[in-house]
Design an enzyme around this catalytic site. Sequence first.
Site, mmCIF file in Angstrom:
data_model
loop_
_atom_site.group_PDB
_atom_site.id
_atom_site.type_symbol
_atom_site.label_atom_id
_atom_site.label_comp_id
_atom_site.label_asym_id
_atom_site.label_seq_id
_atom_site.Cartn_x
_atom_site.Cartn_y
_atom_site.Cartn_z
ATOM 1 C CG HIS A 30 1.599 -22.012 0.028
ATOM 2 N ND1 HIS A 30 0.439 -22.156 0.571
ATOM 3 C CD2 HIS A 30 1.563 -20.661 -0.417
ATOM 4 C CE1 HIS A 30 0.021 -21.120 0.862
ATOM 5 N NE2 HIS A 30 0.360 -20.000 0.128
ATOM 6 C CG ASP A 75 -1.490 -24.212 2.621
ATOM 7 O OD1 ASP A 75 -2.209 -23.443 1.921
ATOM 8 O OD2 ASP A 75 -0.203 -24.406 2.311
HETATM 9 P P1 NAD Z 1 3.338 -6.984 1.262
HETATM 10 O O1 NAD Z 1 3.606 -6.674 -0.095
HETATM 11 O O2 NAD Z 1 2.468 -6.269 2.140
HETATM 12 O O3 NAD Z 1 4.900 -6.961 1.841
HETATM 13 C C1 NAD Z 1 5.869 -7.481 1.154
HETATM 14 C C2 NAD Z 1 7.070 -6.674 1.600
HETATM 15 O O4 NAD Z 1 8.354 -7.300 1.043
HETATM 16 C C3 NAD Z 1 7.230 -5.269 1.110
HETATM 17 O O5 NAD Z 1 7.309 -4.073 2.313
HETATM 18 C C4 NAD Z 1 8.467 -5.169 0.316
HETATM 19 O O6 NAD Z 1 8.789 -3.958 0.217
HETATM 20 C C5 NAD Z 1 9.217 -6.199 0.667
HETATM 21 N N1 NAD Z 1 10.177 -6.527 0.044
HETATM 22 C C6 NAD Z 1 10.247 -6.948 -1.425
HETATM 23 N N2 NAD Z 1 11.520 -7.342 -2.080
HETATM 24 C C7 NAD Z 1 12.118 -7.414 -0.947
HETATM 25 C C8 NAD Z 1 13.725 -7.802 -0.658
HETATM 26 N N3 NAD Z 1 14.253 -8.174 -1.755
HETATM 27 N N4 NAD Z 1 14.104 -7.738 0.308
HETATM 28 C C9 NAD Z 1 13.393 -7.438 1.465
HETATM 29 N N5 NAD Z 1 12.151 -7.030 1.524
HETATM 30 C C10 NAD Z 1 11.478 -7.059 0.312
HETATM 31 O O7 NAD Z 1 3.309 -8.762 1.069
HETATM 32 P P2 NAD Z 1 2.489 -9.572 2.266
HETATM 33 O O8 NAD Z 1 1.328 -9.547 2.429
HETATM 34 O O9 NAD Z 1 3.455 -9.361 3.484
HETATM 35 O O10 NAD Z 1 3.252 -10.985 1.732
HETATM 36 C C11 NAD Z 1 4.473 -11.248 1.821
HETATM 37 C C12 NAD Z 1 4.595 -12.680 0.770
HETATM 38 O O11 NAD Z 1 4.025 -13.783 1.352
HETATM 39 C C13 NAD Z 1 3.966 -12.622 -0.692
HETATM 40 O O12 NAD Z 1 4.638 -13.251 -1.456
HETATM 41 C C14 NAD Z 1 2.673 -13.463 -0.270
HETATM 42 O O13 NAD Z 1 2.090 -14.091 -1.670
HETATM 43 C C15 NAD Z 1 3.315 -14.515 0.646
HETATM 44 N N6 NAD Z 1 2.071 -15.202 1.339
HETATM 45 C C16 NAD Z 1 2.573 -16.491 1.557
HETATM 46 C C17 NAD Z 1 1.514 -17.405 2.313
HETATM 47 C C18 NAD Z 1 1.826 -18.653 2.690
HETATM 48 O O14 NAD Z 1 1.130 -19.507 3.415
HETATM 49 N N7 NAD Z 1 3.064 -19.575 2.363
HETATM 50 C C19 NAD Z 1 0.542 -16.773 2.755
HETATM 51 C C20 NAD Z 1 0.259 -15.329 2.709
HETATM 52 C C21 NAD Z 1 1.084 -14.593 1.919
HETATM 53 C C1 LMR Z 2 -2.513 -17.489 0.888
HETATM 54 O O1 LMR Z 2 -2.385 -18.787 0.912
HETATM 55 O O2 LMR Z 2 -3.294 -16.838 1.658
HETATM 56 C C2 LMR Z 2 -1.416 -16.941 -0.005
HETATM 57 O O3 LMR Z 2 -0.378 -17.558 -0.354
HETATM 58 C C3 LMR Z 2 -2.350 -16.325 -0.980
HETATM 59 C C4 LMR Z 2 -1.246 -15.194 -1.905
HETATM 60 O O4 LMR Z 2 -1.179 -15.618 -3.276
HETATM 61 O O5 LMR Z 2 -0.660 -14.737 -1.542
#
Ligand code: NAD
Ligand code: LMR
Length: 326
Positions: free
Chosen positions: A188, A160
């Site tokens: 977030h 962000d």
């Molecule tokens: P994704 O679905 O591509 O990958 C998530 C992975 O986590 C999968 O491979 C899944 O098998 C694994 N997983 C699920 N449960 C698990 C566990 N108990 N132990 C280990 N691994 C496990 O998702 P992504 O695009 O990589 O995003 C991951 C997370 O990050 C999501 O929650 C998304 O919303 C979040 N995110 C946060 C931000 C931020 O700014 N804070 C930004 C983008 C995404």
């Molecule tokens: C982001 O800020 O890009 C993500 O947290 C959005 C999401 O819901 O995975």
Amino acid sequence: MTRTPVNVTVTGAAGQIGYALLFRIASGHLLGPDTPVNLRLLEITPALKAAEGTAMELDDCAFPLLKGITITDDAKTAFDGVNVALLVGARPRTKGMERGDLLEANGGIFKPQGEAINAGAADDVKVLVVGNPANTNALIAQQHAPDVPRERFTAMTRLDHNRALSQLAKKLGVAVTDIQNMTIWGNHSATQYPDLFHAKVGDKTAAEAVNDQEWLENDFIPTVAKRGAAIIEARGASSAASAANAAIDHIYDWVNGTEWTSMAVPSDGSYGVPEGIISSFPVKCSGGSYEIIQGLEIDEFSRARIDASVAELVEERDAVKGLGLI
Ligand code: NAD
Ligand code: LMR
């Protein structure tokens, strides 16, 4: 000089953020060009094969700093001796899922991971939670790791922060490096508050430099706060490379120091944020620790927005408490 490798655990290693993150960790962007790393990849059992594929690619890069890779579906193994824990894997919201269901599903992930960190982490462990809802997932993990200093559990608002820098730089026609003291406050989520009243461009506040309250209120703040949803809409998947980049920035600055950035950290009551809530603040990092920057004057406009985001975090905390997750 031969340095001891740092143990870096990445959960959700086979996911899209994991894929964007691991190669940068192994090439030295997380901890610097002189620090060797051991990677620990934690995945759920069905995704282990995909994680093995990523590990094969990591091998094929012949990274000089990468000293070892462990792939496991066992949290205890993944966090044994961990120095830096990047908790990325989380349960995404699926169709028909209520908020309570989402929090409960994530409780099922972050509670055992907190317990495993408590049992095995190195004394200097630093934890960054990326998986959403990141602030509350960090709180759940922290509450199950009573022997780890509570300030070591942080959540990511650096994406962000970087989004805010980029939007502001475009508006003013300046370089991102011309902007100092950007701050994201709160959760977030869409309630977060990107603050232009303490950010600086030259000798002016960013709000003065912009001199356009209409843009600040109705364009800048919602664009930054809803950028995650806009990326999902455009890409058909949530942000991955930019999220991985922000995770790298967060840990790099925590370890190597910075005068001012945004991190979601346990509140000590600063700025009226209830103690214990993991909320985003302006922080300064040095010597491997961070402190919340103190003494900023918060006007009515900022106060209302910080309060709204913190109220959402309090609600999330109460919901996970109600579910017996903390
Ligand atoms: P994704 O679905 O591509 O990958 C998530 C992975 O986590 C999968 O491979 C899944 O098998 C694994 N997983 C699920 N449960 C698990 C566990 N108990 N132990 C280990 N691994 C496990 O998702 P992504 O695009 O990589 O995003 C991951 C997370 O990050 C999501 O929650 C998304 O919303 C979040 N995110 C946060 C931000 C931020 O700014 N804070 C930004 C983008 C995404
Ligand atoms: C982001 O800020 O890009 C993500 O947290 C959005 C999401 O819901 O995975």
